[in-house]
Design a protein around this motif. Structure first.
Motif, mmCIF file in Angstrom:
data_model
loop_
_atom_site.group_PDB
_atom_site.id
_atom_site.type_symbol
_atom_site.label_atom_id
_atom_site.label_comp_id
_atom_site.label_asym_id
_atom_site.label_seq_id
_atom_site.Cartn_x
_atom_site.Cartn_y
_atom_site.Cartn_z
ATOM 1 N N THR A 78 -11.205 56.403 33.886
ATOM 2 C CA THR A 78 -10.569 55.795 34.057
ATOM 3 C C THR A 78 -8.664 56.630 33.685
ATOM 4 N N LEU A 79 -8.706 56.770 32.557
ATOM 5 C CA LEU A 79 -7.748 57.802 32.035
ATOM 6 C C LEU A 79 -7.057 58.778 32.499
ATOM 7 N N TYR A 80 -8.773 59.483 33.476
ATOM 8 C CA TYR A 80 -8.905 60.842 33.591
ATOM 9 C C TYR A 80 -7.267 60.788 35.127
ATOM 10 N N VAL A 81 -7.718 59.423 36.022
ATOM 11 C CA VAL A 81 -7.299 59.198 36.971
ATOM 12 C C VAL A 81 -6.142 58.873 36.729
ATOM 13 N N LEU A 82 -5.557 57.878 35.769
ATOM 14 C CA LEU A 82 -4.626 58.098 35.171
ATOM 15 C C LEU A 82 -3.318 58.566 35.178
ATOM 16 N N GLU A 142 -5.444 48.123 39.937
ATOM 17 C CA GLU A 142 -4.879 47.596 40.581
ATOM 18 C C GLU A 142 -3.364 47.929 40.864
ATOM 19 N N ASN A 143 -2.665 48.874 39.677
ATOM 20 C CA ASN A 143 -1.031 48.758 40.127
ATOM 21 C C ASN A 143 -1.279 50.431 40.405
ATOM 22 N N LEU A 144 -2.540 51.051 40.412
ATOM 23 C CA LEU A 144 -2.435 52.530 40.924
ATOM 24 C C LEU A 144 -3.130 52.719 42.598
ATOM 25 N N ALA A 145 -3.705 51.905 42.710
ATOM 26 C CA ALA A 145 -5.461 51.695 43.700
ATOM 27 C C ALA A 145 -4.887 50.922 44.625
ATOM 28 N N ARG A 153 -13.361 53.730 43.875
ATOM 29 C CA ARG A 153 -14.315 54.814 44.709
ATOM 30 C C ARG A 153 -13.200 56.622 43.941
ATOM 31 N N ILE A 154 -12.116 56.735 44.033
ATOM 32 C CA ILE A 154 -11.181 57.118 43.053
ATOM 33 C C ILE A 154 -12.026 57.627 42.361
ATOM 34 N N MET A 155 -12.421 57.131 41.167
ATOM 35 C CA MET A 155 -12.597 57.551 39.937
ATOM 36 C C MET A 155 -14.505 58.043 41.137
#
Length: 445
Positions: A78-82, A142-145, A153-155
């Motif tokens: 989650t943090l990697y994507v953020l 939710e705020n990002l995707a 799915r992004i993760m």
């Protein structure tokens, strides 16, 4: 009176002799038993791996490719994507994230913010690292995707892109989901990649505590400050997983990364990680033979890796068997904007498709089918094009449109197909969901 005193003294002497003989018996038994080896005292795990970060060598692995539940180790991805969104400039550490009812409803552990409230992105990061706040993980997603399932799915696509071949994410927090799995080897890959790809943000994992609105939350990683050289990164626990920990330790020019999954207690898990560090420290290399973690002056920070391309039909390709060798740095593919799409599909050029239009209000019917919500119109347009190529016959005659709305400090762009009746919209959305496309049928504004 003297007789009573003599009897009391005799009883005391007999009691003393009994105690002495009992102690001698226990000591004798202890000497006869085989000594408890350190490995027996610190083997509280189901899967484990130890990797030398200086040269990439696996120093220890046991059941490292067995699929298990990640629990809150999920939040590392989650943090990697953020961090990718931060690097890309799409949000900042001061951006306000809005707490949705879905985020607020997540079970503890959480900060407990109410729906409609906001939190700075940096505070959300700190809460994920220390408190392991499930509500903040959902809020980030939710705020990002737009939705947590989109973000998951992004993760998963990021996991594939960096070589995590046996990992699937279904939510951003690590809360129980039978389909959400990983391996110790995959988590070691993620641990290294978050250090190497985002050195400017990795320091958050070394926080020992986090203060927010008058309360202080201690990091669940108790090795921080208690085991010399530990600099992160994350713990995790649900009943189905047991106690998990990914830990990084650097000292005297050496650097080891250890992942332990499935401990029966948090103390046993921590003792196992300390033991594995101690046992393999002497074999660790001194000085890295690989590129540095922190970019030197003038060295550009590397971009996040490209998403993996999903297979035809809209479903991600099945995980391939994990190779025996450790592969922390697969070949990279340069892209202009690697965090642009929620899901990429093979392009099918059956016939030219109409281009999405940015509009403020639909004039094409009473109902829309919404397939995503994004922070840039380009992302919304790409999502529409992707879905058209995937389900062109199903959506034939329905115009792709992008509507916008303001949520706090962020403008959002909804990707939709227009000109449906209510029943048509609901039927089309049901068909799309069977193709693994998240959607919602809703009245046009």
């Amino acid at each position: 009176m003297r007789e009573i005193t003599r009897n009391s003294a005799g009883g005391a002497q007999r009691l003393h002799r009994t105690a002495v003989w009992a102690l001698v018996s226990l000591l004798t038994l202890a000497m006869l038993l085989p000594p408890l080896r350190p490995a027996q005292a610190a083997s509280d795990f189901r899967s484990a791996i130890v990797v030398d970060m200086n040269n990439g060598e696996v120093l220890f692995a046991r059941s490292a490719d067995t699929k298990r539940y990640p629990a809150s180790l999920t939040k590392i991805m989650t943090l990697y994507v953020l961090f990718g969104y931060l690097r890309d400039g799409r949000i900042t550490l001061d951006s306000e994230l809005t707490i949705t009812p879905h985020a607020a409803s997540q079970p503890p552990t959480k900060l407990g913010l109410k729906p409609g409230s906001t939190i700075r992105t940096e505070d959300a990061i700190k809460s994920l690292v220390t408190k392991s706040a499930n509500d903040m993980a959902a809020a980030v997603a939710e705020n990002l995707a737009g939705t947590e399932s989109n973000f998951a799915r992004i993760m998963t696509q990021q996991a594939r892109a960096i070589g995590m071949k046996n990992t699937v994410f279904k939510n951003a927090s690590g809360l129980p989901n039978n389909a959400q799995v990983t391996t110790a080897r995959d988590m070691a890959i993620l641990g290294e990649r978050i250090m190497r790809d985002y050195p400017e943000y990795y320091h958050y994992f070394s926080l020992t505590s986090f203060s927010y609105k008058g309360r202080s939350y201690r990091n669940h990683n108790h090795l921080l400050g208690n085991y010399s050289g530990t600099d992160g990164i994350k713990t995790g626990f649900i009943r189905a997983s047991g106690f998990n920990l990914t830990a990084s330790c650097r000292r005297d020019g050496k650097h080891l990364l250890t992942v332990v999954l499935g401990g029966s207690t948090s103390g046993g898990r921590d003792a196992t990680v300390r033991y594995l560090f101690d046992k393999h420290w002497a074999k660790a290399s001194v000085g890295s033979t690989r590129e540095p973690f922190v970019a030197s002056p003038g060295m550009p920070l590397r971009r996040p890796p490209v998403f993996a391309v999903a297979s035809a039909g809209g479903r991600s390709a099945s995980p391939a068997p994990q190779p025996v060798s450790y592969q922390p740095q697969p070949q990279r593919v340069a892209v202009r904007n690697p965090l642009a799409e929620v899901q990429q599909q093979p392009q099918v050029q059956a016939r030219p498709q109409p281009q999405p239009q940015l509009v403020g209000r639909s004039e094409n019917g009473a109902y829309h089918v919404q397939v995503g919500s994004y922070t840039t119109p380009q992302d919304a347009d790409r999502r529409l094009t992707t879905i058209q190529s995937q389900a062109g016959n199903l959506l034939s005659g329905h115009q792709p449109v992008t509507t916008s709305f303001q949520n706090g400090s962020t403008r959002w762009y909804r990707a939709r197909f227009a000109n449906f009746s209510q029943s048509e919209a609901e039927k089309t959305c049901s068909s799309l969901k069977r193709m693994s496309v998240d959607c919602i049928a809703m009245r046009a504004e």
